[in-house]
Design a protein around this motif. Structure first.
Motif, short mmCIF file in Angstrom:
data_model
loop_
_atom_site.label_atom_id
_atom_site.label_comp_id
_atom_site.label_asym_id
_atom_site.label_seq_id
_atom_site.Cartn_x
_atom_site.Cartn_y
_atom_site.Cartn_z
N LEU A 58 0.83 -1.20 0.00
CA LEU A 58 0.00 0.00 0.00
C LEU A 58 0.86 1.25 0.00
N ARG A 59 1.92 1.25 0.79
CA ARG A 59 2.80 2.42 0.84
C ARG A 59 3.39 2.72 -0.54
N ARG A 60 3.81 1.68 -1.25
CA ARG A 60 4.37 1.90 -2.59
C ARG A 60 3.32 2.46 -3.54
N ASP A 61 2.11 1.94 -3.46
CA ASP A 61 1.04 2.47 -4.31
C ASP A 61 0.80 3.95 -4.02
N LEU A 62 0.74 4.31 -2.76
CA LEU A 62 0.46 5.70 -2.39
C LEU A 62 1.61 6.63 -2.79
N GLU A 63 2.84 6.14 -2.71
CA GLU A 63 3.99 6.95 -3.11
C GLU A 63 4.00 7.18 -4.62
N ARG A 64 3.61 6.15 -5.38
CA ARG A 64 3.60 6.28 -6.84
C ARG A 64 2.42 7.07 -7.36
N ALA A 65 1.34 7.12 -6.60
CA ALA A 65 0.09 7.67 -7.09
C ALA A 65 0.20 9.08 -7.68
N PRO A 66 0.89 10.04 -7.05
CA PRO A 66 0.95 11.38 -7.64
C PRO A 66 1.64 11.43 -8.99
N PHE A 67 2.40 10.37 -9.35
CA PHE A 67 3.16 10.37 -10.59
C PHE A 67 2.50 9.52 -11.68
N ASN A 68 1.26 9.09 -11.43
CA ASN A 68 0.46 8.53 -12.50
C ASN A 68 0.37 9.55 -13.63
N PHE A 69 0.45 9.09 -14.87
CA PHE A 69 0.51 9.99 -16.03
C PHE A 69 -0.64 11.00 -16.02
N PHE A 70 -1.86 10.54 -15.80
CA PHE A 70 -3.01 11.44 -15.86
C PHE A 70 -3.04 12.40 -14.67
N ARG A 71 -2.52 11.96 -13.52
CA ARG A 71 -2.42 12.89 -12.40
C ARG A 71 -1.37 13.96 -12.67
N LEU A 72 -0.30 13.61 -13.38
CA LEU A 72 0.68 14.62 -13.77
C LEU A 72 0.06 15.66 -14.69
N VAL A 73 -0.72 15.19 -15.67
CA VAL A 73 -1.37 16.12 -16.61
C VAL A 73 -2.29 17.06 -15.86
N ARG A 74 -3.10 16.51 -14.97
CA ARG A 74 -4.01 17.35 -14.20
C ARG A 74 -3.23 18.29 -13.27
N GLY A 75 -2.14 17.79 -12.67
CA GLY A 75 -1.34 18.62 -11.79
C GLY A 75 -0.71 19.80 -12.51
N VAL A 76 -0.23 19.58 -13.74
CA VAL A 76 0.33 20.67 -14.53
C VAL A 76 -0.76 21.69 -14.84
N ALA A 77 -1.93 21.21 -15.24
CA ALA A 77 -3.03 22.11 -15.58
C ALA A 77 -3.44 22.97 -14.39
N ALA A 78 -3.45 22.35 -13.20
CA ALA A 78 -3.88 23.06 -12.00
C ALA A 78 -2.79 23.90 -11.36
N GLY A 79 -1.56 23.78 -11.86
CA GLY A 79 -0.45 24.50 -11.24
C GLY A 79 -0.13 24.02 -9.85
N ASP A 80 -0.17 22.70 -9.66
CA ASP A 80 -0.02 22.11 -8.33
C ASP A 80 1.41 22.27 -7.81
N PRO A 81 1.60 22.97 -6.69
CA PRO A 81 2.96 23.18 -6.17
C PRO A 81 3.60 21.92 -5.61
N PHE A 82 2.88 20.81 -5.58
CA PHE A 82 3.49 19.54 -5.20
C PHE A 82 4.65 19.19 -6.13
N TYR A 83 4.52 19.60 -7.39
CA TYR A 83 5.46 19.15 -8.43
C TYR A 83 6.55 20.18 -8.72
N GLU A 84 7.75 19.65 -8.88
CA GLU A 84 8.87 20.40 -9.45
C GLU A 84 9.20 19.76 -10.79
N ILE A 85 9.31 20.57 -11.84
CA ILE A 85 9.53 20.06 -13.19
C ILE A 85 10.86 20.58 -13.71
N ARG A 86 11.70 19.67 -14.15
CA ARG A 86 12.99 20.03 -14.74
C ARG A 86 13.17 19.26 -16.05
N TYR A 87 14.10 19.70 -16.83
CA TYR A 87 14.48 18.96 -18.02
C TYR A 87 15.68 18.06 -17.73
#
Length: 281
Positions: A159-188
C-alpha cells in the motif's frame, strides 16, 4: 455517466493545421507560465489550485509549479495539446477503459479503471471470458484485490508503494500541470531517445517520481517512472480530451489499447475504494 463532460468514439480531424495548433499551444503555455511563475494576476488576487501534497485530498492553496520555467512551459504546452489547461484543471475523476494484451496470458482483458484525481485512489476492474479481478488502493480502504470472487488484502508495504507512486500517475501529472499544483517540481533531463529531453517530475522530497518525453508537437510519446516505461501511440480524441491511443511496455511484456475515456468535474464515490461489506464513508 450521463453527467460526463467527455464522451468517446470521436475521431481526430486529420486536416487540422498542426503548425498553427502548435503555435497556439506554445503561446497559451507561455502565458500560463507567466501567471504561475510570476503571479501576474489582476487586482492582487491569487490563483487557487488543488494539491496532492503528502498523498492528501485536494486542498486550496496558491498556485505555482516549481522548477525550470522552460520545462514548465513545455509541460503546459503538452496539456494544451491534450485538450487544454482550462478543462484538465477542473477534472476530478477519470473513467478509463483499456484492453490489455499481456504476452504471458492466453486471454486479453478489458480494464475499467476509476481514477480519483483529487487523491491517491484507484479501482481497476479487469475482466475476460475466463478471469475477473478487481484491484483497488486508497489510503482509507487499503490495498485489496478480488480474484474470481476471492478477497485478498495486501500488506502495508504494498500500500505504501502504491500511495507513493500515485501522484506520478501519467493522468495525475497532466491534471497537476493544468492546475499549477505546487506539489510538483519540473525540470528537463536527458531523454533516452536520441536528440530528446525528458520532462522530469519531482515531489516535495526532491525525489524523481516520473518523466515524460514529448515530440515536436508537444505530444507525449513516452511516460515512465522508476518502476516502468511505456512508449505511447498518437493522441486520439475522446470528447474534449486527447490522450495516447495505445501504449507498449518497454520490454514488450504487455501493451494496451484505449477503448474509451470519460471524465467529470466531481470526485468519484468513495465507497468504491473499500472492500465489499466494509461500507466506507
Amino acid at each position: 455517466w450521463s453527467s460526463d463532460v467527455c464522451s468517446s468514439d470521436l475521431q481526430r480531424d486529420s486536416t487540422e493545421p498542426e503548425t498553427w495548433r502548435l503555435a497556439v499551444n506554445r503561446l497559451a503555455a507561455v502565458l500560463k507560465c507567466l501567471v504561475v511563475c510570476f503571479g501576474l494576476l489582476p487586482n492582487g488576487t491569487r490563483m487557487l489550485v488543488a494539491s496532492m501534497q503528502d498523498g492528501a485530498d485536494s486542498r486550496t492553496q496558491p498556485a505555482g509549479l516549481r522548477g525550470d520555467s522552460e520545462a514548465i512551459a513545455d509541460a503546459q504546452a503538452m496539456v494544451e495539446a491534450m485538450g487544454g489547461i482550462l478543462i484538465w484543471a477542473e477534472l476530478e475523476n477519470l473513467h478509463l477503459v483499456h484492453e490489455w494484451f499481456p504476452w504471458y496470458r492466453v486471454d486479453s482483458y478489458v480494464e475499467n479503471e476509476i481514477l480519483d484525481l483529487t487523491g491517491p485512489r484507484s479501482r481497476a476492474d479487469r475482466r475476460s471470458e475466463i478471469s475477473h479481478q478487481i484491484r483497488v488502493y486508497s489510503a482509507e480502504g487499503g490495498r485489496w484485490t478480488m480474484q474470481d470472487g476471492e478477497l485478498a488484502y495486501a500488506g502495508d508495504d504494498a500500500l505504501r508503494r502504491d500511495l507513493e507512486r500515485a501522484p506520478f500517475n501519467f493522468f495525475r501529472l497532466v491534471r497537476g500541470v493544468a492546475a499549477g499544483d505546487p506539489f510538483y517540481e519540473i525540470r528537463y533531463g536527458e531523454g533516452d531517445i536520441p536528440g530528446t529531453r525528458r520532462l522530469e517530475f519531482y515531489g516535495p522530497d526532491g525525489e524523481l517520481g516520473g518523466w515524460i518525453i514529448l515530440n515536436a508537437r508537444m505530444e507525449p510519446i513516452v511516460k515512465a517512472t522508476p518502476a516502468y516505461r511505456y512508449t505511447l501511440g498518437p493522441l486520439e480524441r475522446f470528447g474534449n480530451l486527447w490522450v495516447p491511443a495505445w501504449g507498449v511496455y518497454d520490454n514488450g511484456t504487455t501493451r494496451y489499447q484505449m477503448i474509451s475515456l470519460s471524465a467529470t468535474d466531481s470526485p468519484p464515490d468513495r465507497s468504491l475504494f473499500f472492500p465489499p461489506g466494509e461500507g466506507g464513508p
